[in-house]
Design a protein around this motif. Structure first.
Motif, mmCIF file in Angstrom:
data_model
loop_
_atom_site.group_PDB
_atom_site.id
_atom_site.type_symbol
_atom_site.label_atom_id
_atom_site.label_comp_id
_atom_site.label_asym_id
_atom_site.label_seq_id
_atom_site.Cartn_x
_atom_site.Cartn_y
_atom_site.Cartn_z
ATOM 1 N N GLY A 282 -20.734 5.419 33.494
ATOM 2 C CA GLY A 282 -19.699 4.607 32.634
ATOM 3 C C GLY A 282 -18.969 5.759 31.745
ATOM 4 O O GLY A 282 -17.935 5.731 31.176
ATOM 5 N N SER A 283 -19.662 6.818 31.118
ATOM 6 C CA SER A 283 -18.993 7.743 30.719
ATOM 7 C C SER A 283 -17.748 8.602 30.733
ATOM 8 O O SER A 283 -16.757 8.549 29.889
ATOM 9 N N LEU A 284 -17.497 8.348 32.359
ATOM 10 C CA LEU A 284 -16.476 9.262 32.909
ATOM 11 C C LEU A 284 -15.877 8.329 32.931
ATOM 12 O O LEU A 284 -13.648 8.759 32.776
ATOM 13 N N SER A 285 -15.839 6.874 33.060
ATOM 14 C CA SER A 285 -14.438 5.743 33.688
ATOM 15 C C SER A 285 -14.909 4.928 32.187
ATOM 16 O O SER A 285 -12.978 4.469 32.465
ATOM 17 N N ALA A 286 -15.030 5.528 31.000
ATOM 18 C CA ALA A 286 -14.622 4.489 29.855
ATOM 19 C C ALA A 286 -14.606 5.062 28.206
ATOM 20 O O ALA A 286 -15.500 6.392 28.265
ATOM 21 N N SER A 287 -13.253 4.973 27.746
ATOM 22 C CA SER A 287 -13.425 5.815 26.098
ATOM 23 C C SER A 287 -14.113 4.943 25.479
ATOM 24 O O SER A 287 -14.443 5.114 24.367
ATOM 25 N N VAL A 288 -13.935 3.713 26.031
ATOM 26 C CA VAL A 288 -14.873 2.770 24.932
ATOM 27 C C VAL A 288 -15.898 1.814 25.509
ATOM 28 O O VAL A 288 -15.494 1.683 25.798
ATOM 29 N N GLN A 289 -17.088 2.179 24.745
ATOM 30 C CA GLN A 289 -18.217 1.718 25.647
ATOM 31 C C GLN A 289 -18.344 0.658 25.079
ATOM 32 O O GLN A 289 -18.173 0.485 23.566
ATOM 33 N N ASP A 290 -19.550 -0.816 25.795
ATOM 34 C CA ASP A 290 -19.524 -1.778 24.832
ATOM 35 C C ASP A 290 -20.508 -1.513 23.443
ATOM 36 O O ASP A 290 -21.659 -0.740 24.211
ATOM 37 N N ALA A 291 -20.800 -2.234 22.518
ATOM 38 C CA ALA A 291 -20.637 -2.268 21.359
ATOM 39 C C ALA A 291 -22.213 -3.501 21.610
ATOM 40 O O ALA A 291 -23.025 -2.796 20.696
ATOM 41 N N ASN A 292 -22.593 -3.898 22.748
ATOM 42 C CA ASN A 292 -23.773 -4.799 22.186
ATOM 43 C C ASN A 292 -24.559 -4.757 23.432
ATOM 44 O O ASN A 292 -24.386 -5.426 24.779
ATOM 45 N N PRO A 293 -25.787 -4.181 23.083
ATOM 46 C CA PRO A 293 -26.799 -4.061 24.194
ATOM 47 C C PRO A 293 -27.609 -4.986 25.002
ATOM 48 O O PRO A 293 -28.426 -4.774 25.827
ATOM 49 N N LYS A 294 -27.312 -5.647 24.077
ATOM 50 C CA LYS A 294 -28.186 -7.188 24.222
ATOM 51 C C LYS A 294 -27.655 -8.355 25.417
ATOM 52 O O LYS A 294 -28.172 -9.355 25.193
ATOM 53 N N ARG A 295 -26.283 -7.473 25.347
ATOM 54 C CA ARG A 295 -25.478 -8.860 26.381
ATOM 55 C C ARG A 295 -26.455 -9.281 28.163
ATOM 56 O O ARG A 295 -25.953 -9.897 28.242
ATOM 57 N N TRP A 296 -27.067 -8.711 28.082
ATOM 58 C CA TRP A 296 -28.572 -8.543 29.288
ATOM 59 C C TRP A 296 -28.656 -9.847 29.737
ATOM 60 O O TRP A 296 -29.590 -10.323 30.313
ATOM 61 N N ARG A 297 -29.309 -10.094 28.119
ATOM 62 C CA ARG A 297 -30.428 -11.122 27.443
ATOM 63 C C ARG A 297 -29.730 -12.718 28.196
ATOM 64 O O ARG A 297 -30.786 -13.333 28.031
ATOM 65 N N GLU A 298 -28.693 -12.591 27.977
ATOM 66 C CA GLU A 298 -28.193 -14.232 28.414
ATOM 67 C C GLU A 298 -27.649 -14.016 30.154
ATOM 68 O O GLU A 298 -27.721 -13.531 30.681
ATOM 69 N N PRO A 299 -29.298 -15.007 30.886
ATOM 70 C CA PRO A 299 -28.794 -14.638 31.858
ATOM 71 C C PRO A 299 -27.594 -15.317 32.718
ATOM 72 O O PRO A 299 -27.018 -16.343 32.125
ATOM 73 N N PRO A 300 -27.206 -15.461 34.153
ATOM 74 C CA PRO A 300 -25.736 -15.725 34.434
ATOM 75 C C PRO A 300 -25.816 -17.348 34.638
ATOM 76 O O PRO A 300 -27.414 -17.613 35.307
ATOM 77 N N ARG A 412 -31.830 -12.625 41.548
ATOM 78 C CA ARG A 412 -31.836 -11.635 40.550
ATOM 79 C C ARG A 412 -32.897 -11.624 40.116
ATOM 80 O O ARG A 412 -33.640 -13.044 39.364
ATOM 81 N N HIS A 413 -33.513 -10.829 39.086
ATOM 82 C CA HIS A 413 -34.662 -10.843 38.409
ATOM 83 C C HIS A 413 -33.852 -11.526 37.562
ATOM 84 O O HIS A 413 -32.889 -10.973 36.507
ATOM 85 N N LEU A 414 -34.402 -12.589 36.401
ATOM 86 C CA LEU A 414 -34.727 -13.111 34.935
ATOM 87 C C LEU A 414 -34.750 -12.444 34.112
ATOM 88 O O LEU A 414 -36.045 -12.045 34.090
ATOM 89 N N PRO A 415 -34.214 -12.967 32.685
ATOM 90 C CA PRO A 415 -34.888 -11.718 31.378
ATOM 91 C C PRO A 415 -35.803 -12.938 31.368
ATOM 92 O O PRO A 415 -35.656 -13.715 31.663
ATOM 93 N N ALA A 416 -37.016 -12.057 30.196
ATOM 94 C CA ALA A 416 -38.167 -13.302 29.974
ATOM 95 C C ALA A 416 -37.113 -14.283 28.901
ATOM 96 O O ALA A 416 -36.491 -14.339 28.282
ATOM 97 N N LYS A 417 -38.594 -15.391 28.803
ATOM 98 C CA LYS A 417 -37.673 -16.483 28.550
ATOM 99 C C LYS A 417 -36.584 -15.851 26.930
ATOM 100 O O LYS A 417 -35.873 -17.290 26.672
#
Length: 463
Positions: A282-300, A412-417
């Motif tokens: 990720g650090s090699l591929s992107a010059s700007v990292q997304d700033a929202n580390p909580k996006r994974w909490r919303e299941p698809p 796939r695992h889902l995040p805690a409810k």
């Protein structure tokens, strides 16, 4: 309302030692057949674990209860076999051995009920009443989604397995307050914590007895009357909007941000780039990292079913990564506890020639002194937790992954409810990692006192 207590032994059926012995012989035969099945397909260790965990007519617990209650026959329902022998009813909290009931004919019954919020029936009743069956069947899918969202919003609790005695107590509780519920009795269900509050202390293998005064107290104290009116108003208001063709759901069903990210993670896992390698990439591929580390909490929103068993077997034999196929038969993921076959699932990335391809892998997680192979889904969750906690995936413990997920076999695992649950896990990780770092760090002052290398008695300044 007075609730009478029925005996665990129906008085009309006299005990027959001969029929009882016939039953025990049949249960022993079932047990031997189960052992033969397990020994033909599993390791010795797995056989012992399965016999102590799984449940059915063949289990030691079923036989012991049949002896204790002097049964003539057994009747085990399918849902009963889906939970382990150590399972407790979430309502009355009795252990499974205390949930057996001796029913008519001295039949030992093992049965669990699907306890759900009957308020969903109100929405179904009202929308059919307003639109009619024909118009409802022709309603566009995105409009139906708008109404389904409203129903989910006002749902009181998720469907759950409980013992039939707790489910019966729910119905008896509603009968005890018909003057308060009036015409809304069909749309109301007590959540399990309410049932637990208004039943008398539960006894093993006996029906519950309710306290009508506590039923009334629980209903009023928790303002179920007011919340029921509010929930009905939300459903009725949504239907009025739909009558005017006012809705808020897009007609386009596109790939969500989370689904795009999950597909990318699956691809990297297939290439063997998991854990810290993924972070480096990720650090090699992107010059700007997304700033929202909580996006994974919303299941698809896309819902995948589990692959069929023959597809999983074919994948394991022909397509699975070598690392997955070389795992010992007794391996279980240290995070979610799934077997290798249970980690195989559909990927979010479509196969080149249509359909969805299968995916699974294992990733090394943890510091060198305690690294373990975990499934790629748990490795993904470790990366997500590490992103929030400000550490590396190798700092995450398998037990912390388990606390933050809703595990699924072959999905796939889902995040805690609840986000609050994940917040507590992340807080614990930060505190543990900080404490570990403090223990591992040695101040320079301590080093100086040990070797006298800086300003000690033997220190000689350079000219």
């Amino acid at each position: 309302m007075r609730v009478t207590r029925r005996s665990a032994e129906p008085p009309e059926e006299a005990f027959s030692l001969e029929r009882h012995r016939d039953l025990l012989r049949r249960l022993d035969e079932r047990r031997r057949a189960m052992v033969e099945l397990l020994e033909a397909t599993a390791s010795r260790e797995s056989v012992q674990t399965a016999l102590a965990t799984l449940d059915g007519e063949w289990s030691d617990m079923t036989r012991a209860t049949a002896v204790r209650l002097r049964a003539h026959d057994v009747r085990i329902h399918e849902a009963w076999t889906h939970v382990p022998q150590t399972w407790n009813c979430p309502g009355c909290r009795r252990p499974k051995s205390g949930l057996f009931r001796l029913v008519s004919g001295r039949v030992l019954q093992g049965k669990l009920d699907d306890h759900h919020d009957h308020f969903v029936s109100y929405g179904n009743h009202r929308i059919k009443e307003v639109f009619g069956e024909v118009q409802l069947a022709a309603m566009q899918f995105h409009v139906q989604l708008a109404f389904a969202d409203a129903q989910n919003y006002v749902g009181g609790f998720t469907r759950t397995l409980i013992c039939p005695d707790c489910n019966t107590a729910d119905g008896q509780g509603k009968m005890a307050i018909t003057d308060l519920l009036k015409d809304d009795r069909d749309w109301f269900s007590f959540p399990i914590e309410d049932i637990r509050d208004f039943i008398h202390p539960p006894e093993p293998n006996q029906p519950h007895r309710i306290d009508p005064r506590r039923v009334r107290d629980v209903f009023l104290r928790r303002a179920h009357d007011r919340s029921l009116r509010t929930r009905k108003a939300i459903i009725d208001g949504t239907i009025r909007f739909l009558e005017q063709e006012i809705h808020w759901k897009s007609r386009e069903q596109t790939e969500s941000v989370q689904e795009a990210y999950d597909g990318y993670v699956d691809l990297l896992a297939d290439l063997g780039l998991g854990g810290n390698a993924r972070m480096t990439l990720g650090s090699l591929s992107a010059s700007v990292q997304d700033a929202n580390p909580k996006r994974w909490r919303e299941p698809p929103k896309r819902k995948f079913t589990a692959p069929e068993a023959f597809l999983i077997d074919r994948y394991m034999a022909e397509q699975a990564p070598d690392r997955l196929r070389q795992l010992p038969p007794t391996w279980r993921c240290p995070g979610c506890g799934r077997t290798a076959k249970e980690t195989v699932r559909y990927s979010n990335k479509k196969a080149e020639k249509g359909g969805f391809r299968l995916h699974s892998n294992v990733v090394e997680l943890g510091r060198s002194d305690r690294s373990e192979l975990v499934c790629s889904d748990c490795a993904l969750m470790a990366r997500n937790l590490a992103g929030e906690a400000g550490c590396t995936p190798d700092d995450i413990l398998p037990s912390e992954i388990l606390q933050a997920i809703r595990k699924n076999r072959n999905r796939r695992h889902l995040p805690a409810k609840f986000h609050a649950t994940i917040d507590l896990v992340v807080k614990g990780i930060r505190e543990r990692v900080a404490a570990t770092a403090e223990e591992e760090w040695t101040p320079w002052d301590d080093l100086a006192s040990d070797d006298d290398g800086f300003d000690g008695e033997e220190f000689v300044a350079l000219p």
